[in-house]
Design an enzyme around this catalytic site. Structure first.
Site, mmCIF file in Angstrom:
data_model
loop_
_atom_site.group_PDB
_atom_site.id
_atom_site.type_symbol
_atom_site.label_atom_id
_atom_site.label_comp_id
_atom_site.label_asym_id
_atom_site.label_seq_id
_atom_site.Cartn_x
_atom_site.Cartn_y
_atom_site.Cartn_z
ATOM 1 N N LYS A 19 6.238 10.862 9.434
ATOM 2 C CA LYS A 19 6.442 10.599 7.995
ATOM 3 C C LYS A 19 5.386 11.343 7.163
ATOM 4 O O LYS A 19 5.693 12.020 6.188
ATOM 5 C CB LYS A 19 6.333 9.092 7.753
ATOM 6 C CG LYS A 19 6.291 8.704 6.290
ATOM 7 C CD LYS A 19 5.873 7.250 6.137
ATOM 8 C CE LYS A 19 5.710 6.897 4.678
ATOM 9 N NZ LYS A 19 6.979 6.900 3.936
ATOM 10 N N HIS A 703 19.484 8.189 -5.688
ATOM 11 C CA HIS A 703 18.970 9.016 -4.593
ATOM 12 C C HIS A 703 18.576 10.404 -5.068
ATOM 13 O O HIS A 703 17.882 11.127 -4.369
ATOM 14 C CB HIS A 703 20.019 9.135 -3.482
ATOM 15 C CG HIS A 703 20.275 7.817 -2.823
ATOM 16 N ND1 HIS A 703 21.413 7.082 -3.056
ATOM 17 C CD2 HIS A 703 19.521 7.081 -1.994
ATOM 18 C CE1 HIS A 703 21.346 5.964 -2.372
ATOM 19 N NE2 HIS A 703 20.205 5.939 -1.716
HETATM 20 C C1 LIG Z 1 17.741 -0.527 0.461
HETATM 21 N N1 LIG Z 1 17.246 -0.086 1.716
HETATM 22 C C2 LIG Z 1 16.545 -0.948 2.549
HETATM 23 C C3 LIG Z 1 16.953 -1.094 3.880
HETATM 24 N N2 LIG Z 1 16.304 -1.917 4.719
HETATM 25 C C4 LIG Z 1 15.243 -2.604 4.259
HETATM 26 N N3 LIG Z 1 14.573 -3.417 5.107
HETATM 27 N N4 LIG Z 1 14.785 -2.481 2.990
HETATM 28 C C5 LIG Z 1 15.409 -1.666 2.102
HETATM 29 O O1 LIG Z 1 14.981 -1.587 0.958
HETATM 30 N N5 LIG Z 1 18.001 -0.395 4.326
HETATM 31 C C6 LIG Z 1 18.790 0.442 3.468
HETATM 32 C C7 LIG Z 1 17.959 1.003 2.374
HETATM 33 C C8 LIG Z 1 16.957 1.973 2.935
HETATM 34 N N6 LIG Z 1 16.135 2.439 1.926
HETATM 35 C C9 LIG Z 1 14.797 2.505 1.984
HETATM 36 C C10 LIG Z 1 14.160 3.002 0.857
HETATM 37 C C11 LIG Z 1 12.798 3.122 0.838
HETATM 38 C C12 LIG Z 1 12.064 2.743 1.935
HETATM 39 C C13 LIG Z 1 10.598 2.918 1.848
HETATM 40 O O2 LIG Z 1 10.122 3.387 0.849
HETATM 41 N N7 LIG Z 1 9.823 2.566 2.866
HETATM 42 C C14 LIG Z 1 8.414 2.761 2.769
HETATM 43 C C15 LIG Z 1 7.690 1.597 3.384
HETATM 44 C C16 LIG Z 1 7.844 0.362 2.547
HETATM 45 C C17 LIG Z 1 6.725 -0.585 2.850
HETATM 46 O O3 LIG Z 1 6.836 -1.374 3.746
HETATM 47 N N8 LIG Z 1 5.631 -0.448 2.182
HETATM 48 C C18 LIG Z 1 4.440 -1.207 2.434
HETATM 49 C C19 LIG Z 1 3.430 -0.347 3.163
HETATM 50 C C20 LIG Z 1 3.207 0.912 2.415
HETATM 51 C C21 LIG Z 1 2.362 1.899 3.185
HETATM 52 O O4 LIG Z 1 2.871 2.732 3.877
HETATM 53 N N9 LIG Z 1 1.059 1.829 3.006
HETATM 54 C C22 LIG Z 1 0.201 2.807 3.550
HETATM 55 C C23 LIG Z 1 -0.904 3.044 2.579
HETATM 56 C C24 LIG Z 1 -0.392 3.642 1.319
HETATM 57 C C25 LIG Z 1 -1.489 4.030 0.396
HETATM 58 O O5 LIG Z 1 -2.650 3.691 0.590
HETATM 59 O O6 LIG Z 1 -1.161 4.715 -0.553
HETATM 60 C C26 LIG Z 1 -0.339 2.286 4.852
HETATM 61 O O7 LIG Z 1 -0.181 1.087 5.117
HETATM 62 O O8 LIG Z 1 -0.859 3.083 5.618
HETATM 63 C C27 LIG Z 1 3.854 -1.703 1.126
HETATM 64 O O9 LIG Z 1 4.356 -1.337 0.057
HETATM 65 O O10 LIG Z 1 2.934 -2.500 1.201
HETATM 66 C C28 LIG Z 1 8.014 4.026 3.472
HETATM 67 O O11 LIG Z 1 6.938 4.531 3.111
HETATM 68 O O12 LIG Z 1 8.711 4.501 4.380
HETATM 69 C C29 LIG Z 1 12.665 2.249 3.057
HETATM 70 C C30 LIG Z 1 14.064 2.128 3.093
#
Ligand SMILES: CN1c2c(nc(N)[nH]c2=O)NC[C@@H]1CNc1ccc(C(=O)N[C@@H](CCC(=O)N[C@@H](CCC(=O)N[C@@H](CCC(=O)O)C(=O)O)C(=O)O)C(=O)O)cc1
Ligand SMILES: N[C@@H](CCS)C(=O)O
Ligand SMILES: [Zn+2]
Length: 764
Positions: A19, A703
């Site tokens: 990612k 999207h």
């Molecule tokens: C509507 N959709 C969803 C589906 N399934 C779900 N369970 N949820 C959904 O919303 N299925 C169909 C669609 C799929 N669409 C998406 C759209 C977007 C994402 C997405 O953006 N995923 C994020 C992760 C989301 C999350 O859990 N965020 C956490 C952790 C964030 C993170 O990565 N933090 C970093 C640090 C970041 C920083 O410091 O800047 C870390 O921990 O290292 C949060 O917000 O706390 C993604 O990044 O992939 C998924 C499905």
């Protein structure tokens, strides 16, 4: 000797390395070389993790999606990208996401406006693939470079490589003809390219190829059955052994067809299609391999190895060297490594297995079958202890929840009055204009939001500071919406990491991981929470946030919840009770939340059921049973409110033709759906069924980074009004805006509000 093998390994990396590499490349921060190198490293590591297997998958790695990879291998690129400049990886990403890495260059005019390929769900999983585009003129030509490069890498590392490809019938069945032609008509042009590919792989030293044909677990009409026979007869002269892999369900009436294909082996999902196993053994020619998918590739529970061996040993006796064992499907759908988890409850952790642990289970099984159970006594004993602990745990059952379930009365499912009466009361109460505008819930999840949440989780920011930061984001969302002139506001979901995980974290009966990431599409991942026990809601989950948001505005604020069916379908669920039972428990918990929101004065409540349709069984004959309990669960969750409270639901897809009766039976006052890309044609189902309640057909494809034009949205709504009475139409985007930037959202919503004003003006 039973061989062990794997169908596919999660490609995202234990720390989501892929990612971060993809996103850095897309932002122009790294070169194509660096991205490719990140791929090499991940593949190396993943092959090392699988080195104990007799055959290791190669070609399961992807920079975006395995179907898109196959389209490129077959030379099936949409015409709109053919003449564009850059590395082939740039074209690959243009099809995947509408842009390559060169965002700045493209925004400066090079390739602006390339439409991304359509994405849709991979069978009944939460993984999305890029739909191959075909038409009657489509021609195929082989580009085997990706597979050959990876095969060479694997051979250099001494890996027993088994290339993995999508089979020709599954490829065509999942393609979309842009001109209404039948993709199956392309088979005569496609098969020679497959034959060429197989010969090329053989020349490169591969002995076996895994050829995935999961459509064999769905109902196939006679043309497709016939096509299976002719295709594999045509491919049988290729100098390589083919393992046709089916997964995600039962072969049933296709068992004879699958067992008799002229190939060297067949893989069956022995978890979801266990009943196929004995009949298939009876039908399979003596020289063919039978690969049994005995480790569940769709959940995270440890396998009961002793129970499995009791079943497998007689089959191993019967089949001898012809038996292979594997996970039921690719491990793409489970997290990488349980070993990364340091905060999971220690007892629950002993019940779990992620991809790495599942492969270890496979190794133990292989040794037990080949050398006898005594060769792995310790591992088997440890596995039994974990199993016994889960079965005996008092944490799995909650008598109060059982009691509440027993008390479920059909009356819980019904509103007090008919929709017409409710609508009149709500109109009087909410005082909304015609063509009311709203959004689907989330606003941009900015880097700042995610960073402060990470700090909060790491303990470097305290709860008050975190709460204050989230309140500031909510206040910002409210200000933006008021300035835009939207009618029904949302709080923006800043405090939610994910629409399912957020609720899982607050419900009893759920555990959640730190690194249990599963790829959803491209670089986007989700961390499905783990439903291990009876569900209850210790306290309100959203009321404080929504109450705060409502306190900032006089406009109606929508309470925002995820529905029971979607929470269920996007969680790792229990395998010790039917899904319908778990769903009812979730429905009761969400019902309490709905009632608490109403009690707090929230008059519009949205209950998202984005995953209701994808939960449909793969076979139509099983649909009704699922729909009956799924709709009942939604109704239990939603229908406890008074007539004045308006219930919305949202589904980010729109193929409703075949389930429209069940959608109507949900009886939500308003449903918002995805329609912008289909030119409102997908509203036909609602028109023909004379769907009685309000509808918000999405006018803005979230999207795409492109800003939708006001005139375009007015036109879309006019088309909608030809199908649905205008007084029952709402205006909203297709889905939530969490993946967009404020700079995109602001002008897009401003145009959307302008479209509503134009429509109101022309109606008066
Ligand atoms: C509507 N959709 C969803 C589906 N399934 C779900 N369970 N949820 C959904 O919303 N299925 C169909 C669609 C799929 N669409 C998406 C759209 C977007 C994402 C997405 O953006 N995923 C994020 C992760 C989301 C999350 O859990 N965020 C956490 C952790 C964030 C993170 O990565 N933090 C970093 C640090 C970041 C920083 O410091 O800047 C870390 O921990 O290292 C949060 O917000 O706390 C993604 O990044 O992939 C998924 C499905
Ligand atoms: N309320 C959610 C629904 C996504 S399907 C959102 O807006 O992100
Ligand atoms: Zn949605």
């Amino acid at each position: 000797m039973a061989w062990t093998h794997n169908l596919g390994f999660p490609r995202i990396g234990a720390r989501r390395e892929l990612k971060f590499a993809q996103e850095a490349y897309w932002k122009g921060q790294t070169s194509c070389y660096e991205l490719k190198n990140a791929g090499v490293k991940l593949r190396q590591r993943h092959w090392q993790e699988q080195q104990q297997l007799d055959l290791v998958p190669v070609g399961d790695f992807s920079f975006y999606d395995q179907m898109l990879d196959m389209s490129f291998t077959l030379g099936n690129l949409p015409r709109r990208v053919l003449a564009l400049p850059g590395d082939s990886l740039d074209n690959y990403f243009r099809v995947a996401r509408g842009r390559s890495s060169q965002d700045a260059e493209e925004q400066a005019g090079c390739c602006d406006g390339v439409a991304a390929g359509e994405m849709t769900k991979w069978f009944d999983t939460n993984y999305h693939y890029i739909v191959p585009e075909v038409d009657a003129d489509t021609r195929f030509s082989l580009d085997a470079s990706r597979l050959l490069d990876q095969l060479a890498e694997a051979h250099a590392l001494g890996v027993n490589a088994k290339p993995v490809i999508i089979g020709p019938l599954t490829y065509l069945a999942l393609s979309k003809a842009q001109d209404g032609s039948n993709p199956l008509d392309l088979l005569p042009r496609l098969l020679p390219v497959y034959a060429q590919l197989l010969s090329t792989l053989a020349k490169a030293g591969a002995q076996w190829v895994q050829i995935d044909e999961p459509i064999l677990v769905s109902e196939l009409d006679a043309d497709w059955q016939h096509a299976f026979n002719t295709s594999y007869h045509e491919l049988k002269s290729c100098p390589i052994k083919l393992l046709v892999a089916t997964y995600f369900g039962q072969l049933k009436e296709n068992a004879y067809l699958a067992a008799n294909l002229p190939v060297a082996g067949l893989h069956l999902d022995a978890i979801n299609g266990k009943d196929d196993v004995l009949p298939v053994i009876g039908m399979l020619a003596e020289h063919k391999v039978l690969s049994l998918g005995v480790i569940n590739g769709r959940n995270i529970w440890k396998t009961d190895l002793i129970g499995l061996l009791d079943w497998l040993e007689p089959l191993a006796q019967r089949l001898g060297e012809r038996l292979w064992i594997a996970p039921s499907c690719s491990l793409l759908h489970v997290p990488v490594d349980l070993g990364s988890e340091t905060k999971l409850d220690p007892e629950i952790k002993t019940w779990l297995a992620f991809a790495v642990q599942k492969l270890e289970e496979l190794r133990v099984l292989g040794v037990a079958l080949n050398q006898g159970r005594e060769a792995v006594t310790d591992a088997l004993q440890a596995n039994q202890r974990a199993f016994a602990s889960r079965r005996a745990s008092t944490r799995v059952t909650n008598p109060a929840v059982r009691e509440a379930l027993a008390q479920i009365d059909p009356r819980l499912e019904h509103r007090h009055s008919t929709y017409a009466k409710r609508a009149a009361r709500q109109a009087a109460h909410l005082n909304l204009p015609s063509y009311p505008t709203t959004t689907i819930g989330s606003f941009p999840q900015t880097a700042e939001i995610r960073q402060v949440r990470r700090q909060f989780k790491a303990g470097t920011v305290d709860a008050d500071t975190y709460k204050q930061a989230m309140r500031e984001e909510i206040a910002r969302s409210v200000r933006e919406q008021e300035a835009l002139g939207l009618d029904v506001l949302v709080h923006g979901e800043a405090e939610r990491n994910d629409m399912v995980e957020y609720f899982g974290e607050q419900l009893e009966g759920y555990a959640f991981s730190q690194f249990g990431w599963v790829q959803s599409y491209g670089s986007r991942c989700v961390k499905p929470p783990i439903l291990f026990g009876d569900i209850s809601r210790p306290q309100a989950m959203t009321v404080d946030w929504i109450g705060y948001a409502q306190s900032l505005t006089n406009k109606p604020m929508k309470g925002m919840l995820t529905g029971p069916v979607t929470i269920l379908n996007w969680s790792f669920v229990r395998d010790d009770q039917p899904r319908s039972e778990s769903c009812k428990q979730l429905a009761l918990a969400i019902r309490q939340e709905v009632l608490d929101l109403e009690q707090a004065g929230v008059r519009v409540i949205q209950i998202d059921e984005a995953a209701l349709r994808e939960g449909l069984p793969l076979r139509r004959t099983q649909w009704q049973d699922y729909l009956d309990w799924a709709v009942a669960c939604f109704r239990i969750a939603a229908n406890g409110v008074s007539d004045e409270t308006q219930i919305h639901t949202h589904m980010c897809y729109s193929e409703f033709n075949d389930i429209i009766q069940s959608i109507a039976a949900m009886d939500a006052d308003v449903i918002t759906i995805e329609t912008s890309r289909s030119n409102m044609e997908l509203l036909d189902a609602f028109e023909h069924f004379e769907y009685p309640n309000d509808i918000g057909p999405g006018v803005y494809d979230i999207h795409s980074p492109n800003i939708p034009d006001t005139g375009w949205m007015v036109e879309l709504m006019r088309k909608a009004a030809e199908r649905i009475p205008a007084e029952r139409l709402w205006i909203n985007p297709d889905c939530g805006l969490k993946t967009r930037q404020w700079d995109e959202v602001r002008p897009a919503l401003s145009n959307m509000v302008a479209a509503a004003k134009t429509l109101r003006a022309s109606a008066s």
